[in-house]
Each structure stands twice: as structure tokens, then as C-alpha cells.
Design a protein around this motif. Structure first.
Motif, PDB file in Angstrom:
ATOM      1  N   UNK A 161      25.692  14.322  27.583  1.00 25.70           N
ATOM      2  CA  UNK A 161      26.793  15.158  28.061  1.00 25.70           C
ATOM      3  C   UNK A 161      27.884  14.298  28.699  1.00 25.70           C
ATOM      4  N   UNK A 162      27.490  13.330  29.533  1.00 25.18           N
ATOM      5  CA  UNK A 162      28.465  12.465  30.197  1.00 25.18           C
ATOM      6  C   UNK A 162      29.214  11.596  29.190  1.00 25.18           C
ATOM      7  N   UNK A 163      28.499  11.039  28.214  1.00 24.83           N
ATOM      8  CA  UNK A 163      29.138  10.202  27.199  1.00 24.83           C
ATOM      9  C   UNK A 163      30.143  11.013  26.379  1.00 24.83           C
ATOM     10  N   UNK A 164      29.771  12.247  26.043  1.00 24.52           N
ATOM     11  CA  UNK A 164      30.651  13.104  25.253  1.00 24.52           C
ATOM     12  C   UNK A 164      31.917  13.462  26.035  1.00 24.52           C
ATOM     13  N   UNK A 165      31.755  13.855  27.305  1.00 21.51           N
ATOM     14  CA  UNK A 165      32.900  14.259  28.126  1.00 21.51           C
ATOM     15  C   UNK A 165      33.833  13.083  28.419  1.00 21.51           C
ATOM     16  N   UNK A 166      33.264  11.868  28.537  1.00 17.92           N
ATOM     17  CA  UNK A 166      34.095  10.691  28.802  1.00 17.92           C
ATOM     18  C   UNK A 166      34.643  10.081  27.509  1.00 17.92           C
ATOM     19  N   UNK A 167      34.041  10.425  26.375  1.00 18.46           N
ATOM     20  CA  UNK A 167      34.503   9.911  25.096  1.00 18.46           C
ATOM     21  C   UNK A 167      34.178   8.456  24.870  1.00 18.46           C
TER      22      UNK A 167
END
Length: 118
Positions: free
Chosen positions: A76-82
Motif C-alpha cells: 500500500x505504501x509503495x503504491x501510494x508513493x509511486x
């Protein structure tokens, strides 16, 4: 569940060899971490540049729970930060300096978060 530490000679209480064929090394009770609710988790977010060739990595530590939950949070964090990253040894690594954004995202999820380090 987070992987248990590898056993080293110190873990056996100084016993290195036994001639007794019926001797069994005493096993420690492995504690299975319970899944804590998001509002009971105390996470620390810090920036790390050591041993990474000068590249910055945002590190989230202090997660208590199953490995699957850690990986889900990391995704989730990787996706939101791109950006890329990984979930290793109970820590979440996010490539780049995203401390403020990660703290904000974790607080929205209900975690207790502190910024650590410089």
C-alpha cells in the motif's frame, strides 16, 4: 509471522558437543506475535542512507504482526508513493525520501507514528 533469528552457539548455553546419545538441545518456546490493532501499533519512520551508495531509503520499523500483513502494508505504501521498496525482517523499506508522506498515510490508516532521526 516474522522469521525467527538464526541459532548461534551462544543460544545453546555454552554446550557445543555432547557424547550422550540421548541428549537433546533444549528448545526455547517461540513466541508468536499477536496481531495488534492499527491504533495499538507504535511505528517509527526514519531516513537511512548508510550502506546504500548514497541513495536515501525511508524505513518503517516497529510493526507487530503477521508477515502477510506487513507485506500488505508495504504494498500500500509503495503504491501510494509511486516507488519501489520491500518488506524485510519486520521493516518496510521505501525507496527515496518519503518520510512525511509515509507518516501521513500511516496516520490515515490509524497507526501511531513517530518520525525518527534527522
Amino acid at each position: 509471522m516474522i522469521k525467527p533469528k538464526k541459532k548461534v552457539l551462544n543460544d545453546f548455553g555454552g554446550i557445543m558437543y555432547s557424547t550422550d546419545s540421548s541428549f537433546v538441545f533444549p528448545e526455547e518456546d517461540t513466541v508468536i506475535p499477536e496481531n495488534l490493532a492499527n491504533n495499538q501499533q507504535h511505528l517509527k519512520v526514519m531516513l537511512d542512507r548508510k550502506n546504500r551508495g548514497g541513495k536515501a531509503v525511508t524505513v518503517v520499523t516497529g510493526f507487530v504482526g503477521e508477515l502477510e500483513d506487513l507485506e500488505k502494508l508495504a504494498k500500500m505504501l509503495k503504491t501510494k508513493c509511486g516507488v519501489g521498496g520491500a518488506a524485510k525482517e519486520g521493516d518496510i523499506l521505501i525507496q527515496g525520501d518519503f518520510r512525511d508522506k509515509v507518516v501521513e498515510l500511516l496516520q490515515k490508516e490509524g497507526y501511531k507514528v513517530k518520525k525518527s532521526g534527522g
